[in-house]
Design a protein around this motif. Structure first.
Motif, PDB file in Angstrom:
ATOM      1  N   THR A  11       0.811  -1.216   0.000  1.00  0.00           N
ATOM      2  CA  THR A  11       0.000   0.000   0.000  1.00  0.00           C
ATOM      3  C   THR A  11       0.848   1.271   0.000  1.00  0.00           C
ATOM      4  O   THR A  11       0.310   2.371   0.039  1.00  0.00           O
ATOM      5  N   GLY A  12       2.178   1.114  -0.016  1.00  0.00           N
ATOM      6  CA  GLY A  12       3.063   2.266  -0.064  1.00  0.00           C
ATOM      7  C   GLY A  12       3.519   2.780   1.280  1.00  0.00           C
ATOM      8  O   GLY A  12       4.134   3.837   1.370  1.00  0.00           O
ATOM      9  N   ILE A  13       3.229   2.047   2.348  1.00  0.00           N
ATOM     10  CA  ILE A  13       3.621   2.458   3.693  1.00  0.00           C
ATOM     11  C   ILE A  13       5.010   1.894   4.022  1.00  0.00           C
ATOM     12  O   ILE A  13       5.252   0.702   3.867  1.00  0.00           O
ATOM     13  N   TRP A  14       5.918   2.773   4.467  1.00  0.00           N
ATOM     14  CA  TRP A  14       7.270   2.360   4.862  1.00  0.00           C
ATOM     15  C   TRP A  14       7.264   1.938   6.324  1.00  0.00           C
ATOM     16  O   TRP A  14       6.640   2.587   7.165  1.00  0.00           O
ATOM     17  N   SER A  15       7.974   0.835   6.627  1.00  0.00           N
ATOM     18  CA  SER A  15       8.074   0.332   7.996  1.00  0.00           C
ATOM     19  C   SER A  15       9.521   0.018   8.326  1.00  0.00           C
ATOM     20  O   SER A  15      10.275  -0.468   7.473  1.00  0.00           O
TER      21      SER A  15
END
Length: 77
Positions: A11-15
């Motif tokens: 979804t394009g979320i960086w972790s």
């Protein structure tokens, strides 16, 4: 200079990448961080070379002596 590694989900979320103890993995230098990234995510790292797009990254952690750790106020005498 300390570094950490991050991966991007679908979804394009960086972790942040975390170790077995749940703590964010940090490294003493960028080369060590990149080696760890390639070891943990070999397919994503290789895909970036040929298919374009970034799904992994190395982030430099800048030390800020002004904010952390909090220093006690100096006593003017």
């Amino acid at each position: 200079m300390r570094c950490k590694i991050e991966v991007q989900d679908d979804t394009g979320i960086w972790s942040d990448v975390r170790g077995g103890d749940g703590a964010i993995l940090t490294f003493d230098d960028e080369a060590a961080a990149r080696a760890a990234l390639a070891e943990r995510y070999p397919i994503l790292v290789q895909m970036e070379k040929y298919a374009g797009g970034k799904r992994t990254r190395v982030i430099r952690i800048l030390d800020d002596d002004d904010d952390w750790p909090a220093k006690p106020p100096s006593r003017a005498g």
